[in-house]
Scaffold this motif. Structure first.
Motif, mmCIF file in Angstrom:
data_model
loop_
_atom_site.group_PDB
_atom_site.id
_atom_site.type_symbol
_atom_site.label_atom_id
_atom_site.label_comp_id
_atom_site.label_asym_id
_atom_site.label_seq_id
_atom_site.Cartn_x
_atom_site.Cartn_y
_atom_site.Cartn_z
ATOM 1 N N ASN A 1 -0.913 -1.299 -2.327
ATOM 2 C CA ASN A 1 -2.367 -1.298 -2.143
ATOM 3 C C ASN A 1 -2.851 -2.726 -1.915
ATOM 4 O OD1 ASN A 1 -2.512 -2.505 -4.717
ATOM 5 N ND2 ASN A 1 -2.651 -0.502 -5.690
ATOM 6 N N VAL A 2 -4.149 -2.898 -1.735
ATOM 7 C CA VAL A 2 -4.704 -4.220 -1.457
ATOM 8 C C VAL A 2 -4.519 -5.163 -2.644
ATOM 9 C CG1 VAL A 2 -7.077 -3.672 -2.155
ATOM 10 C CG2 VAL A 2 -6.676 -5.456 -0.465
ATOM 11 N N PHE B 1 -0.884 -1.039 2.226
ATOM 12 C CA PHE B 1 -1.267 -2.176 3.054
ATOM 13 C C PHE B 1 -0.054 -2.701 3.804
ATOM 14 C CE2 PHE B 1 -5.204 -4.843 2.885
ATOM 15 C CZ PHE B 1 -6.059 -3.792 2.674
ATOM 16 N N MET B 2 -0.276 -3.125 5.056
ATOM 17 C CA MET B 2 0.800 -3.676 5.870
ATOM 18 C C MET B 2 0.352 -5.003 6.477
ATOM 19 S SD MET B 2 2.975 -2.000 8.997
ATOM 20 C CE MET B 2 1.725 -1.989 10.248
ATOM 21 N N ILE B 3 1.262 -5.958 6.520
ATOM 22 C CA ILE B 3 0.986 -7.228 7.186
ATOM 23 C C ILE B 3 1.021 -6.963 8.682
ATOM 24 C CG2 ILE B 3 1.783 -9.574 7.610
ATOM 25 C CD1 ILE B 3 2.928 -9.571 4.761
ATOM 26 N N LYS C 1 9.065 8.248 5.954
ATOM 27 C CA LYS C 1 8.816 7.756 4.607
ATOM 28 C C LYS C 1 9.943 6.853 4.114
ATOM 29 C CE LYS C 1 5.780 11.373 2.956
ATOM 30 N NZ LYS C 1 5.538 12.384 1.943
ATOM 31 N N ALA C 2 11.188 7.163 4.475
ATOM 32 C CA ALA C 2 12.327 6.331 4.076
ATOM 33 C C ALA C 2 12.233 4.953 4.723
ATOM 34 C CB ALA C 2 13.633 7.010 4.453
ATOM 35 N N ALA C 3 11.811 4.910 5.970
ATOM 36 C CA ALA C 3 11.653 3.622 6.657
ATOM 37 C C ALA C 3 10.546 2.803 6.014
ATOM 38 C CB ALA C 3 11.347 3.847 8.131
ATOM 39 N N MET C 4 9.463 3.470 5.596
ATOM 40 C CA MET C 4 8.374 2.753 4.946
ATOM 41 C C MET C 4 8.809 2.224 3.585
ATOM 42 S SD MET C 4 4.935 4.858 5.937
ATOM 43 C CE MET C 4 3.854 3.787 5.037
ATOM 44 N N ARG C 5 9.583 3.023 2.839
ATOM 45 C CA ARG C 5 10.045 2.571 1.524
ATOM 46 C C ARG C 5 10.970 1.370 1.628
ATOM 47 N NH1 ARG C 5 12.222 7.508 0.045
ATOM 48 N NH2 ARG C 5 10.481 8.842 0.455
ATOM 49 N N SER C 6 11.751 1.287 2.698
ATOM 50 C CA SER C 6 12.684 0.172 2.843
ATOM 51 C C SER C 6 11.959 -1.144 3.098
ATOM 52 C CB SER C 6 13.672 0.453 3.971
ATOM 53 O OG SER C 6 13.012 0.439 5.213
ATOM 54 N N LYS C 7 10.747 -1.097 3.639
ATOM 55 C CA LYS C 7 9.977 -2.310 3.895
ATOM 56 C C LYS C 7 8.948 -2.592 2.802
ATOM 57 C CE LYS C 7 10.133 -3.353 8.669
ATOM 58 N NZ LYS C 7 9.315 -3.945 9.683
ATOM 59 N N MET C 8 8.866 -1.718 1.795
ATOM 60 C CA MET C 8 7.904 -1.883 0.706
ATOM 61 C C MET C 8 8.292 -3.095 -0.139
ATOM 62 S SD MET C 8 5.084 -0.472 -0.487
ATOM 63 C CE MET C 8 5.056 1.192 0.102
ATOM 64 N N TRP C 9 7.338 -3.965 -0.397
ATOM 65 C CA TRP C 9 7.571 -5.169 -1.180
ATOM 66 C C TRP C 9 7.622 -4.824 -2.660
ATOM 67 C CZ3 TRP C 9 4.739 -8.041 -4.822
ATOM 68 C CH2 TRP C 9 5.238 -9.304 -5.087
ATOM 69 N N THR C 10 8.618 -5.360 -3.341
ATOM 70 C CA THR C 10 8.703 -5.210 -4.797
ATOM 71 C C THR C 10 8.806 -6.590 -5.411
ATOM 72 O OG1 THR C 10 11.104 -4.930 -4.655
ATOM 73 C CG2 THR C 10 9.780 -2.929 -4.752
ATOM 74 N N ALA D 1 -3.604 -8.573 6.742
ATOM 75 C CA ALA D 1 -3.077 -7.272 6.339
ATOM 76 C C ALA D 1 -4.219 -6.269 6.262
ATOM 77 C CB ALA D 1 -2.371 -7.369 4.995
ATOM 78 N N SER D 2 -3.885 -5.011 6.548
ATOM 79 C CA SER D 2 -4.864 -3.929 6.471
ATOM 80 C C SER D 2 -4.115 -2.624 6.198
ATOM 81 C CB SER D 2 -5.676 -3.855 7.759
ATOM 82 O OG SER D 2 -4.845 -3.630 8.858
ATOM 83 N N PRO D 3 -4.856 -1.551 5.867
ATOM 84 C CA PRO D 3 -4.189 -0.283 5.530
ATOM 85 C C PRO D 3 -3.466 0.342 6.719
ATOM 86 C CG PRO D 3 -6.490 -0.242 4.852
ATOM 87 C CD PRO D 3 -6.297 -1.463 5.674
ATOM 88 N N VAL D 4 -2.461 1.138 6.387
ATOM 89 C CA VAL D 4 -1.719 1.893 7.389
ATOM 90 C C VAL D 4 -2.373 3.269 7.480
ATOM 91 C CG1 VAL D 4 0.504 2.873 8.008
ATOM 92 C CG2 VAL D 4 0.399 0.691 6.799
#
Length: 104
Positions: A28-29, A81-83, A2-11, A72-75
């Motif tokens: 989300n989409v 959503f991930m590219i 989860k920490a790795a996913m949060r670091s790549k989350m776009w803000t 992009a599609s869901p993980v």
């Protein structure tokens, strides 16, 4: 994980240019679509959405022969959503005329 996913989350940051990269995550989409619209306005090119559904979103540059493309599609089973694929190079001449620019 989860920490790795949060670091790549776009803000969203209105002061920065948007730069996409493969593996970038969106909540989300709708967040992905909003970022894509802002990106198109910043860079100045027409966008054609080939697939625009809740389970996938594929878009390309609207200028004939240009190689720019994003998908992009869901993980897994999540709404995140991930590219999955991204070809960042434009082979066209960009224009500042854009139909995606609205009062919002």
């Amino acid at each position: 994980m989860k920490a790795a996913m949060r670091s790549k989350m776009w803000t969203y940051n209105p002061r920065d240019d948007i730069d996409f990269e493969k593996g970038m995550l969106f909540t989300n989409v709708d967040a992905f679509r909003a970022a894509l619209n802002d990106y198109v306005i910043q860079k100045g090119f027409p966008l054609v959405r080939q697939k625009n559904e809740r389970t996938r979103c594929t878009a390309k540059c609207g200028i004939e022969g240009c190689q720019w493309r994003i998908h992009a599609s869901p993980v897994g089973d999540t709404t995140t959503f991930m590219i999955k694929s991204y070809h960042a190079e434009h082979t066209c001449v960009m224009s500042k005329k854009n139909t995606k620019a609205t009062s919002d």
